[in-house]
Scaffold this motif. Structure first.
Motif, PDB file in Angstrom:
ATOM      1  N   ASP A 112       0.820  -1.233  -0.034  1.00 47.56           N
ATOM      2  CA  ASP A 112      -0.032   0.001  -0.173  1.00 47.56           C
ATOM      3  C   ASP A 112       0.728   1.213  -0.205  1.00 47.56           C
ATOM      4  OD1 ASP A 112       0.896  -0.116   2.510  1.00 47.56           O
ATOM      5  OD2 ASP A 112      -1.036  -0.128   3.527  1.00 47.56           O
ATOM      6  N   GLU A 113       2.070   1.124  -0.404  1.00 51.18           N
ATOM      7  CA  GLU A 113       2.887   2.225  -0.549  1.00 51.18           C
ATOM      8  C   GLU A 113       3.269   2.630  -1.908  1.00 51.18           C
ATOM      9  OE1 GLU A 113       4.171   4.277   1.810  1.00 51.18           O
ATOM     10  OE2 GLU A 113       3.291   2.874   3.482  1.00 51.18           O
ATOM     11  N   PRO A 114       2.488   3.839  -2.466  1.00 48.72           N
ATOM     12  CA  PRO A 114       2.515   3.924  -3.909  1.00 48.72           C
ATOM     13  C   PRO A 114       3.826   4.938  -4.066  1.00 48.72           C
ATOM     14  CG  PRO A 114       0.865   5.529  -2.801  1.00 48.72           C
ATOM     15  CD  PRO A 114       1.162   4.343  -1.836  1.00 48.72           C
ATOM     16  N   SER A 115       4.215   5.002  -5.003  1.00 52.07           N
ATOM     17  CA  SER A 115       5.391   5.635  -5.653  1.00 52.07           C
ATOM     18  C   SER A 115       5.252   7.145  -5.417  1.00 52.07           C
ATOM     19  CB  SER A 115       5.835   5.500  -7.120  1.00 52.07           C
ATOM     20  OG  SER A 115       6.796   6.448  -7.526  1.00 52.07           O
ATOM     21  N   PRO A 116       6.143   8.032  -4.706  1.00 48.60           N
ATOM     22  CA  PRO A 116       6.118   9.467  -4.520  1.00 48.60           C
ATOM     23  C   PRO A 116       6.145  10.087  -5.725  1.00 48.60           C
ATOM     24  CG  PRO A 116       7.686   8.335  -2.955  1.00 48.60           C
ATOM     25  CD  PRO A 116       7.162   7.387  -4.003  1.00 48.60           C
ATOM     26  N   LEU A 117       6.902   9.391  -6.804  1.00 52.79           N
ATOM     27  CA  LEU A 117       6.931  10.166  -8.120  1.00 52.79           C
ATOM     28  C   LEU A 117       5.559   9.989  -8.926  1.00 52.79           C
ATOM     29  CD1 LEU A 117       8.716  11.387 -10.510  1.00 52.79           C
ATOM     30  CD2 LEU A 117       9.000   9.112 -11.027  1.00 52.79           C
ATOM     31  N   LEU A 118       4.943   8.858  -8.741  1.00 53.63           N
ATOM     32  CA  LEU A 118       3.847   8.967  -9.480  1.00 53.63           C
ATOM     33  C   LEU A 118       2.602  10.113  -8.782  1.00 53.63           C
ATOM     34  CD1 LEU A 118       3.024   5.252 -10.478  1.00 53.63           C
ATOM     35  CD2 LEU A 118       4.299   7.393 -11.589  1.00 53.63           C
ATOM     36  N   ARG A 119       2.647   9.902  -7.354  1.00 60.25           N
ATOM     37  CA  ARG A 119       1.524  10.719  -6.817  1.00 60.25           C
ATOM     38  C   ARG A 119       1.926  12.198  -7.057  1.00 60.25           C
ATOM     39  NH1 ARG A 119      -2.206  10.359  -3.039  1.00 60.25           N
ATOM     40  NH2 ARG A 119      -2.607  12.197  -1.964  1.00 60.25           N
ATOM     41  N   SER A 120       3.227  12.568  -7.149  1.00 63.43           N
ATOM     42  CA  SER A 120       3.561  13.850  -7.534  1.00 63.43           C
ATOM     43  C   SER A 120       3.071  14.444  -8.965  1.00 63.43           C
ATOM     44  CB  SER A 120       5.135  14.165  -7.324  1.00 63.43           C
ATOM     45  OG  SER A 120       5.678  13.543  -8.504  1.00 63.43           O
ATOM     46  N   LEU A 121       2.894  13.331  -9.714  1.00 63.17           N
ATOM     47  CA  LEU A 121       2.227  13.655 -11.105  1.00 63.17           C
ATOM     48  C   LEU A 121       0.842  14.180 -11.093  1.00 63.17           C
ATOM     49  CD1 LEU A 121       3.889  10.788 -13.295  1.00 63.17           C
ATOM     50  CD2 LEU A 121       4.565  12.926 -13.339  1.00 63.17           C
ATOM     51  N   VAL A 122       0.037  13.565 -10.004  1.00 66.31           N
ATOM     52  CA  VAL A 122      -1.481  13.878 -10.205  1.00 66.31           C
ATOM     53  C   VAL A 122      -1.728  14.705  -9.104  1.00 66.31           C
ATOM     54  CG1 VAL A 122      -1.955  11.924 -11.260  1.00 66.31           C
ATOM     55  CG2 VAL A 122      -1.758  11.982  -8.805  1.00 66.31           C
TER      56      VAL A 122
END
Length: 233
Positions: free
Chosen positions: A219-229
Motif C-alpha cells: 500500500d505504498e505508492p510511488s511518490p513520483l507517481l503521486r507527484s504527477l497527479v
C-alpha cells in the motif's frame, strides 16, 4: 515462461513424482547465463543444509535421474565443475524470447514496431506463473519482468508520439495483465493522460495503480507517481 514444460522430440514428458531436484537442476541451468551453471552453485541452492560430500552425492543422484528422464545423457554435460546444456540439441523458450527482445530493442523503433508488438502479444507469462517461484529464479524473473515492461513502454511511447492514445494505452494494459503493480507502466499511462490534458483520466490511472498495489498487499505508492497527479487531486 508461463509454466514449466518439458518436451522431447515434440512429445511432452511427464516427470513423475520423484525427480523434483532433477528438474530443478534443469530449470536452473536453463535460467543461467549461456545455460551453464557451476556444481557449487547448484549445491548451495538445492542442498544448502548438507555438507560438501553429502551435497555432492545428492547432486550426482539427481543428475543421474535427470539424464534418465531425458533419455539422452549428452544433453546435460559436466565439465570442469560446470553443468551445461547441449546448445545444438536444446531449445529454451526463455532464451529465444530474450534474444528476440534484445534484437528489437536495439533496432530502430519505427522499423521494428511490428515485431515489437508481436513480441508483446506473444508473451505467455512470467517465469513459474503456474506455481510457487523458487528463490533461485528471482534474478531471472526480475530480468524478464524488466524487459517486458520496457518493451511495453517503448511501444506505448511510440504510439503516443503518433497521436494514437488507444494503441499506446493498449500496450501498457497488456503488460499490466502480467505485472499489475508496475509503477513504470502506471506512470506511462498517467503521463499519457496528462499529455492530452485529461486530468480526470490521469487521476483514474493513479487510482487504478493504488488498487493494484492494495490487491498485492503493498500500500505504498510511488511518490513520483503521486507527484504527477497531486495538483489535480
Amino acid at each position: 515462461m508461463g509454466g514449466f514444460r518439458l518436451e522431447i522430440d515434440g512429445a511432452e514428458v511427464a516427470p513423475g513424482a520423484k525427480p523434483t531436484r532433477a528438474l530443478d537442476i534443469l530449470r536452473i541451468i536453463c535460467l543461467s547465463r549461456d545455460q551453464v551453471c557451476s556444481v557449487e552453485t547448484l549445491q548451495d541452492w538445492l542442498w544448502p543444509d548438507l555438507d560438501g560430500d553429502q551435497a555432492k552425492a545428492a547432486l550426482e543422484q539427481a543428475l543421474h535421474r535427470l539424464r534418465k528422464l531425458l533419455g539422452q545423457g549428452e544433453l546435460v554435460t559436466l565439465r570442469e565443475g560446470r553443468l551445461r546444456l547441449a546448445a545444438d540439441k536444446v531449445w529454451i523458450d526463455l532464451q529465444d524470447w530474450e534474444d528476440r527482445l534484445k534484437r528489437v530493442l536495439s533496432g530502430q523503433r519505427d522499423s521494428a514496431m511490428e515485431e515489437q508488438e508481436m513480441l508483446l502479444e506473444g508473451f505467455v507469462g512470467p517465469l513459474f506463473s503456474n506455481g510457487p517461484m523458487p528463490a533461485w529464479s528471482n534474478a531471472a524473473a526480475d530480468r524478464v519482468r524488466d524487459g517486458f515492461v520496457e518493451l511495453a513502454v517503448r511501444i506505448a511511447k511510440h504510439w503516443q508520439s503518433q497521436g494514437d492514445a488507444d494503441r499506446a494505452r493498449q500496450a501498457c494494459r497488456r503488460a499490466l495483465d502480467f505485472y499489475p503493480e508496475s509503477a513504470k507502466l502506471h506512470g506511462t499511462l498517467i503521463q499519457e493522460s496528462l499529455s492530452r490534458n485529461d486530468h480526470a483520466g490521469a487521476i483514474e490511472d493513479y487510482r487504478r495503480y493504488e488498487r493494484a498495489l492494495a490487491s498485492t498487499g503493498d500500500d505504498e505508492p510511488s511518490p513520483l507517481l503521486r507527484s504527477l497527479v497531486r495538483p489535480f487531486l
